[in-house]
Design an enzyme around this catalytic site. Structure first.
Site, PDB file in Angstrom:
ATOM      1  N   GLU A  30      14.069 -68.007 -39.653  1.00 53.23           N
ATOM      2  CA  GLU A  30      14.831 -68.044 -40.913  1.00 53.23           C
ATOM      3  C   GLU A  30      13.945 -67.699 -42.108  1.00 53.23           C
ATOM      4  OE1 GLU A  30      17.267 -68.333 -42.845  1.00 53.23           O
ATOM      5  OE2 GLU A  30      19.008 -69.055 -41.756  1.00 53.23           O
ATOM      6  N   ASN A 115      17.879 -76.728 -45.718  1.00 54.06           N
ATOM      7  CA  ASN A 115      18.142 -75.468 -45.044  1.00 54.06           C
ATOM      8  C   ASN A 115      17.637 -74.340 -45.957  1.00 54.06           C
ATOM      9  OD1 ASN A 115      19.129 -74.316 -42.588  1.00 54.06           O
ATOM     10  ND2 ASN A 115      20.921 -73.548 -43.678  1.00 54.06           N
ATOM     11  N   GLU A 133      21.906 -80.688 -37.069  1.00 54.81           N
ATOM     12  CA  GLU A 133      22.943 -80.111 -36.202  1.00 54.81           C
ATOM     13  C   GLU A 133      23.133 -80.920 -34.914  1.00 54.81           C
ATOM     14  OE1 GLU A 133      23.109 -75.417 -36.833  1.00 54.81           O
ATOM     15  OE2 GLU A 133      21.084 -76.130 -36.504  1.00 54.81           O
ATOM     16  N   ASN A 166      23.431 -72.483 -47.385  1.00 49.35           N
ATOM     17  CA  ASN A 166      22.776 -71.317 -46.803  1.00 49.35           C
ATOM     18  C   ASN A 166      22.381 -70.279 -47.845  1.00 49.35           C
ATOM     19  OD1 ASN A 166      21.646 -70.235 -44.427  1.00 49.35           O
ATOM     20  ND2 ASN A 166      23.398 -70.968 -43.267  1.00 49.35           N
ATOM     21  N   ASP A 216      25.311 -66.466 -43.039  1.00 51.65           N
ATOM     22  CA  ASP A 216      24.070 -67.237 -42.969  1.00 51.65           C
ATOM     23  C   ASP A 216      23.177 -66.853 -44.153  1.00 51.65           C
ATOM     24  OD1 ASP A 216      21.813 -68.668 -42.059  1.00 51.65           O
ATOM     25  OD2 ASP A 216      22.306 -68.316 -39.959  1.00 51.65           O
TER      26      ASP A 216
END
Length: 311
Positions: A30, A115, A133, A166, A216
């Site tokens: 990410e 995140n 999650e 996100n 995302d």
């Protein structure tokens, strides 16, 4: 007009090249960001709890392991990086691998974690939270919030009731902030006051189609269009935020595409991270490079340099 657009798209499609440049299988790759200071790609593995740097000239990867999941990394003006790890904003010194906490959020929510995050044009670090999650993209709803870490290390909460905070970025005139709460399946816009860092008037810009996957990570290009990585959709889509429609789709050989950023010389390359968490053996066998990082060239559009945290 239609015709020339079609021709341009056909030309672009034929010139696009996609290659897996980092073949490590990150659990949730990410937050890619190009570090122009050293011509490196910096990114995280959220559940792998590490921040990584890849040198395209030597193909070498360095990584620093953290003690908690790390949702995002950004450049820091004074050197090193700023990270959103666990529920802590922290500074990461790459040389001695030290992590210095700067501020804490969501202290009343022990199951939450940071995140995605990004630095705004004035050097403030935005990052949002979500609950841990249960399975990939399955979370306890409404547990997250969007926060800003100001250069003086104070923190402001913009809004809560977020599912999976996100992708985010700013329009080229800095008057609009774009934001994704993944499980809403929408890309949103907010009015942005760049002087104060305040947001208002949140509205939908684009709602993803069923086959496009879950929105995302996101970045903006030099033409003011948005690129969104679609988790479980195996693609990045280019959205015209003013028209509210997809104007280009680039499919990748892995389903779990997570985020995207421009980098390389003149910011003409796009880097796309991916994940392999939650894939069974059959799925992994079909897509063995899941969790790798991809480079896309020939898009015919460039990105803009990332901002650095000023604190």
């Amino acid at each position: 007009m239609e015709k020339t657009d079609g021709h341009r798209e056909a030309r672009v499609m034929s010139s696009i090249k996609i290659e897996c440049v980092i073949t490590e299988r990150y659990r949730i790759g990410e937050s890619p960001v190009w570090d122009e200071r050293e011509s490196l790609l910096v990114y995280v593995d959220i559940t792998g709890q590490k921040v990584c740097r890849w040198d395209p000239t030597t193909n070498k990867i360095q990584s620093v392991s953290l003690e908690e999941p790390v949702g995002s990394v950004a450049l820091r003006k004074s050197g090193g990086y700023v990270v959103a790890t666990g529920t802590t904003f922290a500074a990461l010194n790459w040389e001695d691998q030290s992590v210095t906490p700067l501020a804490q959020v969501d202290e009343d929510k022990p199951n939450n974690r940071f995140n995605d995050g990004k630095v705004d044009p004035e050097g403030r670090f935005f990052a949002g939270t979500m609950s841990q999650e249960i399975r990939p993209a399955v979370v306890e709803r409404n547990q997250g919030s969007l926060f800003t870490l100001y250069p003086d290390h104070s923190v402001v909460k913009h809004f809560d009731m977020v599912d999976i905070s996100n992708g985010l970025d700013w329009s080229l005139d800095h008057k609009t902030m774009y934001y994704i709460d993944s499980l809403s399946y929408t890309v949103d816009a907010l009015d942005y006051d760049v002087k104060t860092g305040k947001t208002s008037n949140r509205r939908h810009v684009y709602k993803l189609q069923q086959d496009e996957g879950i929105p995302d990570g996101m970045c903006i290009d030099a033409e003011g269009k948005l690129w969104v990585a679609c988790y479980n959709g195996g693609r990045v889509i280019r959205i015209d935020p003013l028209a509210g429609k997809v104007i280009q789709t680039v499919k990748l050989p892995v389903d779990k595409t997570t985020s995207c950023a421009f980098g390389g010389k003149d910011y003409a390359e796009m880097y796309v991270t991916s994940a392999c968490d939650g894939m069974d053996e059959d799925w992994s066998a079909r897509q063995p490079q899941s969790g790798g990082v991809y480079k896309i060239t020939g898009l015919g559009v460039k990105g803009i340099p990332p901002n650095s945290f000023a604190g």
